[in-house]
Design an enzyme around this catalytic site. Structure first.
Site, PDB file in Angstrom:
ATOM      1  N   ASP A  65       0.689  -0.977   0.198  1.00  0.00           N
ATOM      2  CA  ASP A  65       0.083  -0.034  -0.072  1.00  0.00           C
ATOM      3  C   ASP A  65       0.890   1.416   0.073  1.00  0.00           C
ATOM      4  O   ASP A  65       2.163   1.175   0.257  1.00  0.00           O
ATOM      5  CB  ASP A  65      -0.859  -0.186   1.215  1.00  0.00           C
ATOM      6  N   ASP A  89      -0.069   4.989   1.120  1.00  0.00           N
ATOM      7  CA  ASP A  89      -0.255   6.038   2.261  1.00  0.00           C
ATOM      8  C   ASP A  89      -0.150   5.442   3.575  1.00  0.00           C
ATOM      9  O   ASP A  89      -0.835   4.246   3.849  1.00  0.00           O
ATOM     10  CB  ASP A  89      -1.560   6.684   2.206  1.00  0.00           C
TER      11      ASP A  89
END
Length: 400
Positions: A193, A195
């Site tokens: 991922d 963020d």
């Protein structure tokens, strides 16, 4: 002694200063006699050897077979080692369980403490999990270890992992409970991922600050990452508040994004080992593609912000990369690379990462929200990104 040993099973234990050639010299003696080696184990702790093996004395062999023990005792003494032996039942009942084998990997940002080991061992004992072997896997200091275990059938692993998580939180030492199979050390792809995982920021929150709606957007982001509201709707709502933001200001945000500690070392290490690396984000391609180029990633997928006349329109275009889409993309990349899903490691922190983490053979909640830590297969909440290397059976970059 020779006649008395016929038909017996003997456990031999050897201890003392370690050095090359010990096992070879002892096994050479055994090979000169008609004696079977039925089992064997060896470990070295701080330079001290602990070696054991089980010998089977066939009742029909030469009566001189008992001399093997005399020769072993003499050879051990010559090497400065202590050797002992005792008769055991031929079909000795062991503590080995009939269930699966698991490895408990423990990684500390500082050092593994006695109080942590005591708590961990107590938890395993309460679940009737037998410890078969403990290995230190950080050569330079005692900051990580692997515990080989055998577990009883029908073990409530969910309850066990909950207690392991509590011990991890209490001692600030990360713990992974990994099935010991052919795939554990044979991973081939890492999926991140973006963020709050690859980077230490929520990009959309940073953009919102520039538009004067930071507090409002942060609240929506927080609720979305905790799974309280639908991701697609939350994304559209947040992006709508960015209308009019100039691309030049997005570039400023990009250039100041802080990478998560250990990320560059982690990626460098796994790339050298031939791993494929992908970034699958619910954020934006403007940032994901730049990080792909900067870090040398193989893939990047994210949401596309609509831009007209150098400004954001407040809309996203194309398919939204939400929780389900993340899981789909993991499968597609693995298929493209001809990689089994068991060989994929997914790393994320938010509720929208959970399907992706569940799809991968190893899903790791990295410094994640509580709801994600509880649902994910594994979690890492205290150390840097490089700690994950130990979960994969890879020495950290400083240990190489």
């Amino acid at each position: 002694m020779n006649q008395l040993l016929n038909g017996k099973t003997i456990l031999v234990t050897v201890s003392g200063p370690d050095g090359p050639g010990i096992t070879a010299r002892l096994m050479r003696i055994i090979s000169e006699y008609n004696v079977d080696v039925l089992d064997m184990g060896q470990a070295v702790t701080h330079g001290l050897l602990s070696l054991s093996f089980v010998l089977g004395f066939n009742s029909e062999v030469n009566s001189q077979n008992g001399n093997v023990l005399k020769d072993l005792l003499f050879e051990a003494n010559m090497m400065g080692l202590t050797l002992g032996y005792k008769v055991v039942e031929e079909k000795i009942k062991t503590l080995e369980m009939e269930g699966d084998k698991f490895i408990v990997t423990c990684v500390s940002p500082q050092k593994v403490t006695a109080s942590f080991v005591a708590d961990l061992a107590s938890i395993l004992a309460n679940y009737k999990i037998n410890i078969e072997r403990i290995d230190k896997v950080s050569p330079k200091e005692f900051s990580s270890m692997e515990i080989s275990t055998s577990i009883p059938k029908d073990l409530d692993t969910k309850a066990l992992k909950s207690e392991l998580m509590q011990a991890s939180t209490k001692h600030k030492i990360d713990v992974a409970f990994l099935k010991d199979n052919v795939f554990r050390r044979n991973k081939r792809m890492i999926v991140f991922d973006m963020d709050s995982t690859l980077i230490q920021a929520e990009v959309i929150d940073e953009l919102a600050e520039l538009c004067g709606v930071g507090a409002e957007v942060k609240e929506i982001t927080h609720r979305a990452m905790n799974g309280e509201i639908d991701f697609d709707e939350s994304l559209k709502l947040r992006v709508s508040k960015l209308k009019g933001l100039k691309v030049e200001r997005m570039q400023d945000v990009l250039e100041n994004l802080p990478l998560t500690p250990g990320v560059e070392e982690f990626i460098k290490t796994i790339k050298v080992l031939g791993y494929k690396v992908a970034l699958i984000s619910g954020g934006f391609t403007f940032f994901a593609d730049a990080l792909k180029k900067k870090l040398g990633l193989d893939y990047s997928f994210a949401n596309e912000l609509e831009i007209k006349d150098g400004e954001l329109t407040g809309f996203v275009t194309g398919t939204i990369v939400n929780a389900n889409q993340k899981a789909i993309l993991v499968k597609l990349i693995a298929q493209q690379e001809n990689i089994s899903l068991e060989q994929v490691v997914a790393i994320g922190d938010g509720a929208n990462d959970l399907p992706m983490l569940a799809t991968a053979g190893l899903g790791i909640a990295f410094h994640a929200k509580d709801v994600v830590r509880k649902e994910a297969q594994q979690h890492l909440s205290h150390g840097p990104m490089t700690s994950i290397l130990y979960f994969l059976g890879i020495p950290g970059p400083k240990d190489n």
